[in-house]
Each structure stands twice: as structure tokens, then as C-alpha cells.
Design an enzyme around this catalytic site. Structure first.
Site, PDB file in Angstrom:
ATOM      1  N   LYS A  22       0.969  -1.543   0.145  1.00 10.63           N
ATOM      2  CA  LYS A  22      -0.562   0.132   0.357  1.00 10.63           C
ATOM      3  C   LYS A  22       0.604   1.008   0.154  1.00 10.63           C
ATOM      4  O   LYS A  22       0.723   2.381  -0.960  1.00 10.63           O
ATOM      5  CB  LYS A  22      -0.863   0.050   0.861  1.00 10.63           C
ATOM      6  CG  LYS A  22      -1.894   1.264   1.372  1.00 10.63           C
ATOM      7  CD  LYS A  22      -2.131   1.309   2.568  1.00 10.63           C
ATOM      8  CE  LYS A  22      -1.478   2.132   3.631  1.00 10.63           C
ATOM      9  NZ  LYS A  22      -2.158   3.211   4.799  1.00 10.63           N
ATOM     10  N   ASN A  23       2.084   1.129   0.841  1.00  5.97           N
ATOM     11  CA  ASN A  23       2.505   2.325   1.092  1.00  5.97           C
ATOM     12  C   ASN A  23       3.252   2.667  -0.347  1.00  5.97           C
ATOM     13  O   ASN A  23       4.070   3.432  -0.374  1.00  5.97           O
ATOM     14  CB  ASN A  23       3.479   2.290   2.557  1.00  5.97           C
ATOM     15  CG  ASN A  23       2.537   2.601   3.052  1.00  5.97           C
ATOM     16  OD1 ASN A  23       1.248   2.972   3.464  1.00  5.97           O
ATOM     17  ND2 ASN A  23       3.320   2.041   4.676  1.00  5.97           N
ATOM     18  N   ARG A  91      -4.594  11.332   5.060  1.00  4.64           N
ATOM     19  CA  ARG A  91      -2.937  11.890   4.878  1.00  4.64           C
ATOM     20  C   ARG A  91      -2.176  11.881   3.271  1.00  4.64           C
ATOM     21  O   ARG A  91      -1.219  12.614   3.211  1.00  4.64           O
ATOM     22  CB  ARG A  91      -2.675  11.403   5.776  1.00  4.64           C
ATOM     23  CG  ARG A  91      -0.718  11.917   6.000  1.00  4.64           C
ATOM     24  CD  ARG A  91       0.434  11.513   7.392  1.00  4.64           C
ATOM     25  NE  ARG A  91       1.298  11.885   6.762  1.00  4.64           N
ATOM     26  CZ  ARG A  91       0.951  13.300   7.848  1.00  4.64           C
ATOM     27  NH1 ARG A  91       0.322  14.520   7.257  1.00  4.64           N
ATOM     28  NH2 ARG A  91       2.818  14.380   7.434  1.00  4.64           N
ATOM     29  N   CYS A 115      -5.315   8.161  10.639  1.00  2.77           N
ATOM     30  CA  CYS A 115      -5.198   7.868  11.571  1.00  2.77           C
ATOM     31  C   CYS A 115      -5.077   8.289  12.564  1.00  2.77           C
ATOM     32  O   CYS A 115      -4.173   9.628  12.884  1.00  2.77           O
ATOM     33  CB  CYS A 115      -4.776   6.311  11.432  1.00  2.77           C
ATOM     34  SG  CYS A 115      -5.150   4.834  10.587  1.00  2.77           S
ATOM     35  N   ARG A 120       1.408  14.046  12.721  1.00  2.00           N
ATOM     36  CA  ARG A 120       1.998  14.650  10.781  1.00  2.00           C
ATOM     37  C   ARG A 120       1.899  15.478  10.577  1.00  2.00           C
ATOM     38  O   ARG A 120       1.087  15.425   9.629  1.00  2.00           O
ATOM     39  CB  ARG A 120       1.531  12.996  10.585  1.00  2.00           C
ATOM     40  CG  ARG A 120       1.643  11.553  11.753  1.00  2.00           C
ATOM     41  CD  ARG A 120       1.103  10.388  10.511  1.00  2.00           C
ATOM     42  NE  ARG A 120       0.381  10.115  10.367  1.00  2.00           N
ATOM     43  CZ  ARG A 120       0.302   8.993   9.827  1.00  2.00           C
ATOM     44  NH1 ARG A 120       0.493   8.444   9.205  1.00  2.00           N
ATOM     45  NH2 ARG A 120      -1.126   8.563   9.415  1.00  2.00           N
ATOM     46  N   PRO A 121       2.141  16.720  10.951  1.00  2.00           N
ATOM     47  CA  PRO A 121       2.145  17.906  10.128  1.00  2.00           C
ATOM     48  C   PRO A 121       2.644  17.169   8.647  1.00  2.00           C
ATOM     49  O   PRO A 121       3.766  16.936   8.833  1.00  2.00           O
ATOM     50  CB  PRO A 121       3.132  18.821  11.214  1.00  2.00           C
ATOM     51  CG  PRO A 121       3.833  18.427  11.716  1.00  2.00           C
ATOM     52  CD  PRO A 121       2.822  16.720  12.316  1.00  2.00           C
ATOM     53  N   ILE A 122       2.594  18.622   7.660  1.00  2.00           N
ATOM     54  CA  ILE A 122       2.688  18.400   6.284  1.00  2.00           C
ATOM     55  C   ILE A 122       3.422  20.013   6.430  1.00  2.00           C
ATOM     56  O   ILE A 122       4.209  19.807   4.979  1.00  2.00           O
ATOM     57  CB  ILE A 122       2.267  18.501   5.287  1.00  2.00           C
ATOM     58  CG1 ILE A 122       1.726  19.883   5.011  1.00  2.00           C
ATOM     59  CG2 ILE A 122       0.826  17.391   5.948  1.00  2.00           C
ATOM     60  CD1 ILE A 122       0.663  20.570   3.880  1.00  2.00           C
ATOM     61  N   ASP A 123       4.060  20.218   7.191  1.00  2.00           N
ATOM     62  CA  ASP A 123       5.764  21.550   7.822  1.00  2.00           C
ATOM     63  C   ASP A 123       6.665  20.822   6.496  1.00  2.00           C
ATOM     64  O   ASP A 123       7.133  21.711   6.011  1.00  2.00           O
ATOM     65  CB  ASP A 123       5.944  21.405   8.999  1.00  2.00           C
ATOM     66  CG  ASP A 123       6.537  21.055   9.735  1.00  2.00           C
ATOM     67  OD1 ASP A 123       5.695  19.575   9.760  1.00  2.00           O
ATOM     68  OD2 ASP A 123       7.484  21.072  10.501  1.00  2.00           O
ATOM     69  N   LEU A 124       7.288  19.809   6.988  1.00  2.00           N
ATOM     70  CA  LEU A 124       8.701  18.719   5.733  1.00  2.00           C
ATOM     71  C   LEU A 124       8.261  19.267   4.414  1.00  2.00           C
ATOM     72  O   LEU A 124       9.354  19.786   3.835  1.00  2.00           O
ATOM     73  CB  LEU A 124       8.908  18.371   6.250  1.00  2.00           C
ATOM     74  CG  LEU A 124       9.555  17.774   7.245  1.00  2.00           C
ATOM     75  CD1 LEU A 124       9.342  16.537   8.021  1.00  2.00           C
ATOM     76  CD2 LEU A 124      10.660  18.624   8.333  1.00  2.00           C
ATOM     77  N   ASP A 301       4.774   0.652  12.307  1.00  2.59           N
ATOM     78  CA  ASP A 301       2.967  -0.259  11.464  1.00  2.59           C
ATOM     79  C   ASP A 301       3.134  -1.332  12.771  1.00  2.59           C
ATOM     80  O   ASP A 301       2.261  -2.063  12.706  1.00  2.59           O
ATOM     81  CB  ASP A 301       3.499   0.035  10.587  1.00  2.59           C
ATOM     82  CG  ASP A 301       2.886   1.075   9.976  1.00  2.59           C
ATOM     83  OD1 ASP A 301       2.586   2.288  10.667  1.00  2.59           O
ATOM     84  OD2 ASP A 301       3.151   1.351   8.620  1.00  2.59           O
ATOM     85  N   VAL A 323       8.516   6.749  17.211  1.00  7.11           N
ATOM     86  CA  VAL A 323       8.174   7.634  15.601  1.00  7.11           C
ATOM     87  C   VAL A 323       6.425   8.594  15.681  1.00  7.11           C
ATOM     88  O   VAL A 323       6.712   9.577  16.172  1.00  7.11           O
ATOM     89  CB  VAL A 323       8.289   6.489  14.566  1.00  7.11           C
ATOM     90  CG1 VAL A 323       7.507   7.098  13.383  1.00  7.11           C
ATOM     91  CG2 VAL A 323       9.107   5.807  14.457  1.00  7.11           C
ATOM     92  N   ARG A 394      -7.860  -0.003   5.190  1.00  5.22           N
ATOM     93  CA  ARG A 394      -7.027   1.086   3.983  1.00  5.22           C
ATOM     94  C   ARG A 394      -6.066   0.701   4.387  1.00  5.22           C
ATOM     95  O   ARG A 394      -5.422   0.890   2.816  1.00  5.22           O
ATOM     96  CB  ARG A 394      -6.884   1.969   4.951  1.00  5.22           C
ATOM     97  CG  ARG A 394      -8.429   2.982   5.127  1.00  5.22           C
ATOM     98  CD  ARG A 394      -7.343   4.183   6.864  1.00  5.22           C
ATOM     99  NE  ARG A 394      -6.761   4.721   6.082  1.00  5.22           N
ATOM    100  CZ  ARG A 394      -5.519   5.112   6.885  1.00  5.22           C
ATOM    101  NH1 ARG A 394      -5.379   4.523   8.165  1.00  5.22           N
ATOM    102  NH2 ARG A 394      -3.932   4.940   6.121  1.00  5.22           N
TER     103      ARG A 394
END
Length: 420
Positions: A22-23, A91, A115, A120-124, A301, A323, A394
Site C-alpha cells: 500500500k505504501n 493523509r 489515523c 503528523r504535520p506536513i511542514d516538511l 507499523d 516515531v 485501508r
């Protein structure tokens, strides 16, 4: 959107075919937006996350269809996605940002969710796009980006998989060379780089901490077979060990699962690496110490399935989650089944060999849901796993069928007609 009813099961014996990752598939779907030609992805997994990202791609102007065992995508004309609700729920939808910006010079994407396992911000992602020359504006729950991308040095404060993928995709069409430092090293990063290379991109260093991308004028379509899902393989390996079974995991790759396989072997499970997969045999006899880390460390995971394994193992096992800050929600559900687990901030201490008892439990996130299914295999009495948000679907394709085919006593009851 289902309820799973699990009975105490015998040792799982037989073969399980591990599906496509999936990933790995999700960034490949996003990468299809980098070209106006057709992208063909072999063996796409039947997962709700895959279906939802395809909806996002369609809302960007892409055409999505199936041909036999292929997912086909063609995005000749592009616009920013309009399905903001889907983007907020998922996400991985943020991965369309880089391709849209690279091809059209503009992108507007809703801020994503996912989830509830921590922030898990998207700043990066935004920092990377800004380094490449994009103007970034936050407006009413969405981010708007514009500009012509130029190669640059992008340093990621943490080795984020998503940010590495997004910046790498954007850089393929930027003018000049881009150097991504402190990049993520996961197998899915290498897989994406391999696919982009087949599309005509110039990429070196994928799988190391430094990736270099030399921008090109345009990319072409391709036909690609993604890697198998190491998290599904690891979960099924835990299922074998929990039941004392003997499973051949076809397609599983030992080189993607070194940290897990070492811990299983260290605890007494027999692990055999075959050219076509992995065999997991026997039961864990020794407690374990698990510290989740970025790849090639132990994957976060697989922390939840391993905690179930620890519950069935004599002695004291210790988990340290580095993590995500909120990834022990399954511990409370396991305690409802009689597990002896103490959580202190990012540490969890498991006193194993306490008999698990069947109970009605709630699926709090994707990996926790899979762990609760495994707990039901080892528990006395019936376990009912309620997954009304659809977390398990998912990330695990036909999980109950695969487990049932190797001896698990598990049934799926669709919601809302469930009458358990």
C-alpha cells in the site's frame, strides 16, 4: 465498516500470498500526475486507501480505469483536486502536491488527516516545496502553492517518508539538480525512485540519506510492478508466531524486514529465507525489547502486532515508541482482553503469558485493528473486533480470507446489517 468475529484458532499452517505494498502504490498513483501519458500499475491492492487516492486523482483531471490486473491512470490535463473531504480524511492525498506543482506551477490541496496515532504535520513537505522555489500560502484549511520549481538543497529535519517522496517527485521536473539530505531510506522510497527512473527521471542515491534528482523536461508513462507489502508480511509473520504455526509468506522479502526477523529469531521463532518468500515457524519463548525507529530500524507499523505477541510470551517485554506519540491506543483494548500492559508516556511494559480472554474491542487505527484480530486468534472465547471506521480495509487486502485459508477461525460481518 465491518465487524470481525474471531474464535481461538489452531496453529496457522499453509501459504499466504503477500499483496502489493500500500505504501508503495499510493506514491505511484500520485506520480502518475507527472506525465500526460498512461501509467500502468500491476497488482494494485484492493484497499480503500487506494480507491480514495484514485478519486483524488480523478478530481485532478486524471482518468482512472482497470484492465485485468492493472490500475491504469492517464492525466493529460490537470487541475487542483476538488474532493477536499476525501483529502482531509486521507493523509497520503498530500502526495499529489509535488506532481501538481511540478507540472502546472500551481497546487491547492486540503490539509490531510488520517489515523489518530499522533501529530503528523506536513511542514516538511511545505519546507521542501518552498526550497524548490514555490510560494506557499495557508488559506481556510488548505495550502496553496505556486511558482516555477528550481533545483536546490532540501534538508529534512526528520527523515519523513512522505516529504521525501513529495520533494523527489516535484524535483523530477524542476530546472537543475536537487539534493535531498536526511532523506528517508524505506524500501518504498527506492520503489518510487525506480518507477520514476523508468518514466525518464534522473535519480541517484535512493535508499541512502542523500538523494540527488536532476530535473528533466518531461516524463513518460510506464508499466510498473510495485514491491510487496512488508507490513502485511510482518503482520502475518506475527500471526504465525502467536499461534505457533508454520506459514510460507510468498513474496515477502527478508531484506525489507531485517529488524522484525531478528527480533522473532532472537525470541525463539524459526525464520527461513527462500527465493520466493519467507517461512515463519514456531512460537516465541523469550520476552522482547522493541524500540521503533525510522527504517532500517524496527517499523512503528509492526509495534502493535508485536505487542500482541509479547502478551502471549512469558516474561517482561518492553516497548519504546519513538516515531508517533499516540500509538499505544491498542494497549487499552488489549487490557480489556486481560492483557497486563502498563503504558508510561512512550514506553509500554508488557507482563506476558497472561491468558487473553475474548471480548468486544474497538479498532482505533489501521495497525491496531490488525493487532486485535491477531489477539483474537490467541484468546479464550469469542473476540469481536468492531471496525466501523473501516481502518483495517485501508491497509489489509481480504485479511479475513487470507487468515481463514491457513486455519484461522475468523468471519467478517458487514456493517450496518451486523447482528453480532
Amino acid at each position: 465498516m465491518a465487524i470481525f468475529v474471531v474464535q481461538p484458532s489452531p496453529p496457522l499452517i499453509g501459504e499466504i500470498e503477500i499483496g502489493s505494498s500500500k505504501n508503495a502504490v499510493l506514491p505511484l498513483i500520485a506520480a502518475s500526475l507527472l506525465t500526460g501519458e498512461t501509467m500502468r500499475i500491476d497488482r494494485p491492492p484492493a484497499l480503500s486507501d487506494v480507491e480514495m487516492l484514485c478519486q483524488v486523482v480523478e478530481s485532478c483531471g486524471g482518468r482512472v480505469w482497470k484492465e485485468q490486473d492493472q490500475l491504469c491512470i492517464e492525466a493529460a490535463e490537470l487541475v487542483s483536486p476538488t474532493v477536499e473531504d476525501a483529502m482531509r480524511r486521507m493523509r497520503a492525498s498530500v502526495l499529489v502536491m509535488g506532481p501538481l506543482l511540478a507540472r502546472t506551477g500551481r497546487a491547492r490541496v486540503a490539509l490531510p488527516g488520517g489515523c489518530a496515532i499522533g501529530q503528523r504535520p506536513i511542514d516538511l513537505h511545505l519546507k521542501g516545496m518552498s526550497a524548490l522555489g514555490a510560494q506557499v500560502t495557508l488559506h481556510q484549511g488548505a495550502v496553496e502553492l505556486s511558482g516555477t520549481l528550481r533545483g536546490a538543497v532540501v534538508y529534512l529535519d526528520t527523515p519523513s517518508v512522505g516529504a521525501t517522496e513529495n520533494v523527489m517527485m516535484a524535483a523530477t521536473l524542476a530546472k537543475g539538480a536537487t539534493r535531498i539530505e536526511n532523506a528517508a531510506k524505506e524500501p518504498e522510497i527506492i520503489d518510487l525512485a525506480n518507477c520514476l527512473t523508468m518514466m525518464g527521471a534522473h535519480i541517484s542515491g535512493a535508499g541512502s540519506s542523500t538523494i540527488v534528482v536532476d530535473g528533466v523536461e518531461a516524463l513518460q508513462g510506464t508499466h510498473y510492478l510495485p514491491i510487496t507489502d512488508r507490513i502485511e508480511a510482518g503482520t502475518m509473520a506475527c500471526a504465525a508466531a502467536i499461534t505457533g504455526g508454520n506459514l510460507l509468506l510468498r513474496g515477502a522479502r527478508a531484506d525489507h524486514l531485517r529488524a522484525l526477523l531478528f527480533k522473532l529469531h532472537e525470541s525463539g521463532v524459526e525464520v527461513m529465507d527462500y527465493p520466493g518468500g519467507l517461512r515463519i515457524r514456531g512460537r516465541v519463548h523469550e520476552p522482547m525489547e522493541i524500540r521503533t525507529m525510522a527504517y532500517p530500524g524496527f517499523p512503528t507499523d509492526l509495534q502493535a502486532p508485536m505487542m500482541v505477541l509479547a502478551c502471549t510470551t512469558p516474561g517482561t517485554s518492553v516497548f519504546m515508541e519513538t516515531v508517533f506519540e499516540n500509538r499505544y491506543m491498542h494497549a487499552g483494548e488489549l487490557r480489556r482482553m486481560g492483557a497486563n500492559i502498563r503504558v508510561e508516556d512512550r514506553m509500554a511494559v508488557v507482563e506476558g503469558a497472561t491468558a487473553l480472554e475474548g471480548a468486544r474491542v474497538q479498532c482505533t487505527d489501521l495497525r491496531a485493528g490488525a493487532a486485535l484480530l491477531l489477539a483474537g486468534l490467541a484468546a479464550h472465547g469469542e473476540t469481536v473486533v468492531e471496525d466501523l471506521p473501516g481502518h483495517i480495509d485501508r491497509g489489509y487486502e481480504h485479511v479475513e480470507t487470507k487468515l481463514r485459508n491457513v486455519g484461522a477461525l475468523i468471519e467478517r460481518v458487514e456493517h450496518p446489517n451486523a447482528s453480532v
